[in-house]
Structure formats: structure tokens, C-alpha cells
Write a protein that holds these residues in place. Structure first.
Motif, PDB file in Angstrom:
ATOM      1  N   ALA A  24       0.837  -1.214   0.000  1.00 29.86           N
ATOM      2  CA  ALA A  24       0.000   0.000   0.000  1.00 29.86           C
ATOM      3  C   ALA A  24       0.867   1.258   0.000  1.00 29.86           C
ATOM      4  CB  ALA A  24      -0.929  -0.003   1.198  1.00 29.86           C
ATOM      5  N   LEU A  25       2.093   1.131  -0.489  1.00 29.91           N
ATOM      6  CA  LEU A  25       3.038   2.271  -0.492  1.00 29.91           C
ATOM      7  C   LEU A  25       3.094   2.935   0.890  1.00 29.91           C
ATOM      8  CD1 LEU A  25       2.363   3.944  -3.993  1.00 29.91           C
ATOM      9  CD2 LEU A  25       3.983   2.134  -3.391  1.00 29.91           C
ATOM     10  N   ALA A  27       0.878   3.312   3.121  1.00 25.64           N
ATOM     11  CA  ALA A  27      -0.268   4.119   3.548  1.00 25.64           C
ATOM     12  C   ALA A  27      -0.467   3.919   5.051  1.00 25.64           C
ATOM     13  CB  ALA A  27      -1.517   3.711   2.779  1.00 25.64           C
ATOM     14  N   ALA A  63       2.471   7.049   1.148  1.00 24.11           N
ATOM     15  CA  ALA A  63       1.626   7.695   0.129  1.00 24.11           C
ATOM     16  C   ALA A  63       0.349   8.273   0.729  1.00 24.11           C
ATOM     17  CB  ALA A  63       1.308   6.714  -0.989  1.00 24.11           C
ATOM     18  N   GLY A  64       0.339   8.473   2.040  1.00 30.19           N
ATOM     19  CA  GLY A  64      -0.807   9.148   2.645  1.00 30.19           C
ATOM     20  C   GLY A  64      -1.442   8.322   3.738  1.00 30.19           C
ATOM     21  N   LYS A  68      -8.371   3.552   1.777  1.00 27.01           N
ATOM     22  CA  LYS A  68      -9.353   2.449   1.850  1.00 27.01           C
ATOM     23  C   LYS A  68      -9.954   2.351   3.261  1.00 27.01           C
ATOM     24  CE  LYS A  68      -6.920   0.287  -1.942  1.00 27.01           C
ATOM     25  NZ  LYS A  68      -5.780  -0.555  -2.319  1.00 27.01           N
ATOM     26  N   MET A  70     -10.513   4.960   5.137  1.00 25.17           N
ATOM     27  CA  MET A  70     -11.365   6.141   5.373  1.00 25.17           C
ATOM     28  C   MET A  70     -12.603   6.177   4.466  1.00 25.17           C
ATOM     29  SD  MET A  70      -8.571   9.212   5.802  1.00 25.17           S
ATOM     30  CE  MET A  70      -7.757   8.898   4.258  1.00 25.17           C
ATOM     31  N   TYR A 104       7.595   8.849  -2.575  1.00 24.00           N
ATOM     32  CA  TYR A 104       6.407   9.652  -2.269  1.00 24.00           C
ATOM     33  C   TYR A 104       6.255   9.938  -0.775  1.00 24.00           C
ATOM     34  CZ  TYR A 104       4.866   8.375  -6.979  1.00 24.00           C
ATOM     35  OH  TYR A 104       4.778   8.205  -8.333  1.00 24.00           O
ATOM     36  N   LEU A 106       3.248  11.812   0.581  1.00 27.27           N
ATOM     37  CA  LEU A 106       2.020  12.494   0.164  1.00 27.27           C
ATOM     38  C   LEU A 106       0.999  12.496   1.290  1.00 27.27           C
ATOM     39  CD1 LEU A 106       1.616  10.936  -3.404  1.00 27.27           C
ATOM     40  CD2 LEU A 106       2.741  13.081  -2.761  1.00 27.27           C
ATOM     41  N   PRO A 130      -2.158  16.029  -1.576  1.00 25.95           N
ATOM     42  CA  PRO A 130      -3.132  15.870  -2.663  1.00 25.95           C
ATOM     43  C   PRO A 130      -4.554  15.581  -2.196  1.00 25.95           C
ATOM     44  CG  PRO A 130      -1.910  13.827  -2.352  1.00 25.95           C
ATOM     45  CD  PRO A 130      -1.414  14.788  -1.302  1.00 25.95           C
ATOM     46  N   GLU A 131      -4.833  15.781  -0.889  1.00 22.30           N
ATOM     47  CA  GLU A 131      -6.150  15.389  -0.368  1.00 22.30           C
ATOM     48  C   GLU A 131      -7.299  16.062  -1.099  1.00 22.30           C
ATOM     49  OE1 GLU A 131      -3.538  16.375   1.479  1.00 22.30           O
ATOM     50  OE2 GLU A 131      -3.328  15.135   3.271  1.00 22.30           O
ATOM     51  N   SER A 137      -9.185  17.284   2.746  1.00 20.66           N
ATOM     52  CA  SER A 137      -8.118  18.251   3.036  1.00 20.66           C
ATOM     53  C   SER A 137      -7.080  17.536   3.888  1.00 20.66           C
ATOM     54  CB  SER A 137      -8.706  19.415   3.854  1.00 20.66           C
ATOM     55  OG  SER A 137      -9.048  18.947   5.147  1.00 20.66           O
ATOM     56  N   GLY A 139      -5.398  16.379   7.195  1.00 25.04           N
ATOM     57  CA  GLY A 139      -6.069  16.160   8.483  1.00 25.04           C
ATOM     58  C   GLY A 139      -5.108  15.795   9.591  1.00 25.04           C
ATOM     59  N   MET A 140      -3.810  15.690   9.237  1.00 24.16           N
ATOM     60  CA  MET A 140      -2.798  15.348  10.249  1.00 24.16           C
ATOM     61  C   MET A 140      -1.834  16.528  10.446  1.00 24.16           C
ATOM     62  SD  MET A 140      -1.961  11.405   9.113  1.00 24.16           S
ATOM     63  CE  MET A 140      -0.275  11.483   9.677  1.00 24.16           C
TER      64      MET A 140
HETATM   65  N1  CAA Z   1      -4.193   4.621   0.802  1.00 28.84           N
HETATM   66  C1  CAA Z   1      -4.441   3.339   0.517  1.00 28.84           C
HETATM   67  N2  CAA Z   1      -3.817   2.667  -0.466  1.00 28.84           N
HETATM   68  C2  CAA Z   1      -2.904   3.334  -1.205  1.00 28.84           C
HETATM   69  C3  CAA Z   1      -2.601   4.686  -0.942  1.00 28.84           C
HETATM   70  C4  CAA Z   1      -3.276   5.340   0.114  1.00 28.84           C
HETATM   71  N3  CAA Z   1      -3.030   6.593   0.448  1.00 28.84           N
HETATM   72  N4  CAA Z   1      -1.660   5.089  -1.847  1.00 28.84           N
HETATM   73  C5  CAA Z   1      -1.401   4.018  -2.616  1.00 28.84           C
HETATM   74  N5  CAA Z   1      -2.136   2.966  -2.235  1.00 28.84           N
HETATM   75  C6  CAA Z   1      -2.166   1.620  -2.798  1.00 28.84           C
HETATM   76  C7  CAA Z   1      -2.884   1.602  -4.143  1.00 28.84           C
HETATM   77  O1  CAA Z   1      -4.277   1.532  -3.947  1.00 28.84           O
HETATM   78  C8  CAA Z   1      -2.293   0.376  -4.764  1.00 28.84           C
HETATM   79  O2  CAA Z   1      -2.918  -0.756  -4.204  1.00 28.84           O
HETATM   80  P1  CAA Z   1      -3.528  -1.919  -5.165  1.00 28.84           P
HETATM   81  O3  CAA Z   1      -2.304  -2.488  -5.819  1.00 28.84           O
HETATM   82  O4  CAA Z   1      -4.184  -2.835  -4.201  1.00 28.84           O
HETATM   83  O5  CAA Z   1      -4.421  -1.241  -6.143  1.00 28.84           O
HETATM   84  C9  CAA Z   1      -0.859   0.365  -4.273  1.00 28.84           C
HETATM   85  O6  CAA Z   1      -0.840   1.208  -3.114  1.00 28.84           O
HETATM   86  C10 CAA Z   1       0.125   0.950  -5.274  1.00 28.84           C
HETATM   87  O7  CAA Z   1      -0.351   2.216  -5.662  1.00 28.84           O
HETATM   88  P2  CAA Z   1      -0.537   2.645  -7.205  1.00 28.84           P
HETATM   89  O8  CAA Z   1      -0.874   1.461  -8.050  1.00 28.84           O
HETATM   90  O9  CAA Z   1      -1.514   3.780  -7.233  1.00 28.84           O
HETATM   91  O10 CAA Z   1       0.947   3.134  -7.552  1.00 28.84           O
HETATM   92  P3  CAA Z   1       1.386   4.226  -8.632  1.00 28.84           P
HETATM   93  O11 CAA Z   1       2.875   4.148  -8.711  1.00 28.84           O
HETATM   94  O12 CAA Z   1       0.585   4.081  -9.890  1.00 28.84           O
HETATM   95  O13 CAA Z   1       0.967   5.642  -7.989  1.00 28.84           O
HETATM   96  C11 CAA Z   1       0.786   7.262  -6.209  1.00 28.84           C
HETATM   97  C12 CAA Z   1       1.600   6.089  -6.816  1.00 28.84           C
HETATM   98  C13 CAA Z   1       0.865   8.488  -7.134  1.00 28.84           C
HETATM   99  C14 CAA Z   1       1.433   7.597  -4.882  1.00 28.84           C
HETATM  100  C15 CAA Z   1      -0.687   6.845  -6.027  1.00 28.84           C
HETATM  101  O14 CAA Z   1      -0.725   5.590  -5.345  1.00 28.84           O
HETATM  102  C16 CAA Z   1      -1.526   7.812  -5.241  1.00 28.84           C
HETATM  103  O15 CAA Z   1      -1.934   8.834  -5.784  1.00 28.84           O
HETATM  104  N6  CAA Z   1      -1.809   7.491  -3.957  1.00 28.84           N
HETATM  105  C17 CAA Z   1      -2.689   8.282  -3.118  1.00 28.84           C
HETATM  106  C18 CAA Z   1      -2.022   9.583  -2.689  1.00 28.84           C
HETATM  107  C19 CAA Z   1      -2.996  10.380  -1.846  1.00 28.84           C
HETATM  108  O16 CAA Z   1      -4.035  10.822  -2.296  1.00 28.84           O
HETATM  109  N7  CAA Z   1      -2.624  10.571  -0.552  1.00 28.84           N
HETATM  110  C20 CAA Z   1      -3.452  11.297   0.390  1.00 28.84           C
HETATM  111  C21 CAA Z   1      -4.310  10.334   1.160  1.00 28.84           C
HETATM  112  S1  CAA Z   1      -5.508  11.139   2.180  1.00 28.84           S
HETATM  113  C22 CAA Z   1      -4.639  11.694   3.508  1.00 28.84           C
HETATM  114  O17 CAA Z   1      -3.455  11.466   3.636  1.00 28.84           O
HETATM  115  C23 CAA Z   1      -5.433  12.475   4.519  1.00 28.84           C
HETATM  116  C24 CAA Z   1      -4.597  13.184   5.529  1.00 28.84           C
HETATM  117  O18 CAA Z   1      -4.475  14.365   5.573  1.00 28.84           O
HETATM  118  C25 CAA Z   1      -3.905  12.477   6.563  1.00 28.84           C
END
Ligand code: CAA
Length: 257
Positions: A24-25, A27, A63-64, A68, A70, A104, A106, A130-131, A137, A139-140
Motif C-alpha cells: 500500500a506504499l 499508507a 503515500a498518505g 481504503k 477512510m 512519495y 504524500l 493531494p487530499e 483536506s 487532516g494530520m
Molecule cells: N491509501 C491506501 N492505499 C494506497 C494509498 C493510500 N493513500 N496510496 C497508494 N495505495 C495503494 C494503491 O491503492 C495500490 O494498491 P492496489 O495495488 O491494491 O491497487 C498500491 O498502493 C500501489 O499504488 P498505485 O498502483 O496507485 O501506484 P502508482 O505508482 O501508480 O501511484 C501514487 C503512486 C501516485 C502515490 C498513487 O498511489 C496515489 O496517488 N496514492 C494516493 C495519494 C494520496 O491521495 N494521498 C493522500 C491520502 S488522504 C490523507 O493522507 C489524509 C490526511 O491528511 C492524513
């Protein structure tokens, strides 16, 4: 506690914590949070440890927050359980924590890196909030810590567009302390951490506390807080040892007293 989502290793006086959810990178879900809090509390208590490094993989620091986890939540459960409030405990770690960021960082990943005391970035690091693309938005703490780190213009642009910045831009903006080649990131972070862990422990705590005070106080209050802690360090045996060692042209031998 046996950990499933992080690896913890002690090398000398440095604790290395590796986020380990590659599928999940890295996550950040509830399990990583509780394991990380447990590991940081143990690190803080362990008098053999002087500094910690938190890292991820070469592809992703984190990666955040876990989208899944939330996805199906509503206001009542998020607000009712004060979702993410647990991260506040991480920032109460008293000893220094370095974020060694490759790939990443993110959303919550960027926010976790910013909760650490400073960030060493690999040349492939990418930071972003990128939220907004998920219709939410930060949140941490991202809207607050990023703004304090890089200023309003860049923080606002990053939060409103979700644009990622690379390591060079992050360094120019003051988000990261230094950039190092990705292949040597962890070793460099461990070396830096060992330098910190080799300093007099009470002075380390005091330096961290006073720099952090700059975020919470006016200049006058902050300068006074610094001066009082500076005075207090003259009550330590290590201050006598440090200054005597300087005069005698030898390294200090710290007791932590
Ligand atoms: N949560 C859950 N799963 C995540 C995740 C996340 N934040 N980021 C990546 N993953 C998972 C993907 O779903 C994928 O799982 P599956 O193989 O089961 O589909 C796996 O990790 C690999 O990811 P990608 O296939 O998407 O990899 P990529 O190289 O094509 O892209 C990425 C990499 C650009 C980082 C892309 O994964 C991405 O955009 N991730 C989400 C980034 C994001 O929006 N982060 C903010 C989250 S919300 C938050 O953090 C709120 C806060 O303020 C605390």
C-alpha cells in the motif's frame, strides 16, 4: 509488542524505524499508527537510545493516510472518534526524530515527515498534499506545518492544486534540511542521528524543546524560554564536563546528568 507494519532496529544509540506496508506504499492506517506510537514511546523511555530515524522504502516514504480505511467513514465516526488525534502523541516524543524520505511523501506521509524534527530527502523524494483531489483536506496537521515550513504561497498552491514538489524544490522552500542520493539516504540519516545521539542528552532535549517553542510563542517569549533553558543547562554535570573537555582539548564524556 510484535509489529506487522513497521520494522524497528537499534544500531548503537540510534533507533531505525522502517514503515513496512509495501503493498500500500506505506499508507498510514490505524495499525501503523498504533505500532509507531508504541515504538516511539519505547524509544523515548530507553536511556540507551539518543535519536530515531523514520524511513520508508525507496519508492515511498508513505503515500498518505489509508484511503481504503477512510472511504466508508462518515462525519459522526470521524468527528466522534477524533480520527487522527492519535498522531498528536507522536509529536510529544521528546528525543529527536529524523524523517529520511525517499519517493512519495504524500498527504499523511508528508504530514508524518513534517511531525519529525527535520527531514533528510533523497533526490527522488516527492512531497505533496493531494487530499483535495479526494474532496477532502489535510487532516494530520499539513495545512499548518506546511504553511509554517514553506510559507503561505507555496502551501496554499500545494493544498489547493495537489501539486507535488520534488526534493530540489522542497529544499529551496525550506521543507527539507538536506538532499542526499537515494542509495545513501538511510546511511546518511543514521550518521546524522548518531552525531545527535553522541551529544549530551539533556542538551539535546533542551535544544529540541526550544526550537519547537519558536512555533508556539512570540519572539520575546521564545527568546526568554531559550534563555531559561540555557541557564538550566548550567545545572547539569554534562555542562561542566563539556566546557572542561573543551579547555582540556579532549572529547566530552557524558553522563546524562
Ligand atoms: N491509501 C491506501 N492505499 C494506497 C494509498 C493510500 N493513500 N496510496 C497508494 N495505495 C495503494 C494503491 O491503492 C495500490 O494498491 P492496489 O495495488 O491494491 O491497487 C498500491 O498502493 C500501489 O499504488 P498505485 O498502483 O496507485 O501506484 P502508482 O505508482 O501508480 O501511484 C501514487 C503512486 C501516485 C502515490 C498513487 O498511489 C496515489 O496517488 N496514492 C494516493 C495519494 C494520496 O491521495 N494521498 C493522500 C491520502 S488522504 C490523507 O493522507 C489524509 C490526511 O491528511 C492524513
Amino acid at each position: 509488542m510484535a509489529y506487522q507494519s513497521i520494522l524497528v532496529e537499534q544500531r548503537g544509540a540510534v533507533t531505525l524505524v522502517t514503515l513496512n506496508r509495501p503493498e500500500a506504499l506505506n499508507a498510514l492506517n490505524g495499525q501503523i499508527l498504533s505500532e509507531l506510537l508504541d515504538a516511539m514511546a519505547a524509544f523515548d523511555k530507553d536511556t540507551s537510545q539518543g535519536c530515531a530515524v523514520i524511513t520508508g522504502s525507496e519508492r515511498a516514504f508513505a503515500a498518505g493516510a489509508d484511503i481504503k480505511e477512510m472511504q466508508s467513514q462518515g462525519f459522526a465516526s470521524m468527528y466522534g472518534h477524533d480520527f487522527f488525534a492519535g498522531w498528536d502523541a507522536f509529536t510529544r516524543t521528546r528525543k529527536p526524530v529524523i524523517a529520511a524520505v525517499a519517493g512519495y511523501a504524500l498527504g499523511g506521509g508528508c504530514e508524518l515527515a513534517m511531525m519529525c524534527d527535520f527531514i533528510l530527502a533523497a533526490d527522488n523524494a516527492k512531497f505533496g498534499q493531494p487530499e483535495i483531489k479526494l474532496a477532502v483536506s489535510p487532516g494530520m496537521g499539513g495545512s499548518q506545518r506546511l504553511t509554517r515550513a514553506v510559507g503561505k504561497a507555496k502551501a496554499m498552491e500545494m493544498c489547493l492544486t495537489g501539486r507535488m514538489i520534488d526534493a530540489a524544490e522542497a529544499e529551496r522552500a525550506g521543507l527539507v534540511a538536506r538532499i542526499v542520493p537515494a542509495a545513501g539516504l538511510v546511511e546518511e540519516a543514521m550518521k546524522t542521528a548518531a552525531t545527535i545521539a553522541g551529544m549530551a542528552p539533556l542538551a539535546v532535549l533542551a535544544n529540541k524543546e526550544m526550537v519547537n517553542a519558536a512555533y508556539e510563542t512570540t519572539l520575546t517569549q521564545g527568546v526568554q524560554f531559550e534563555r531559561r533553558l540555557f541557564h538550566a543547562l548550567f545545572g547539569t554535570a554534562d555542562q561542566k564536563e563539556g566546557m572542561t573537555a573543551f579547555v582540556e582539548k579532549r572529547p566530552g564524556n557524558w553522563t546524562g546528568k
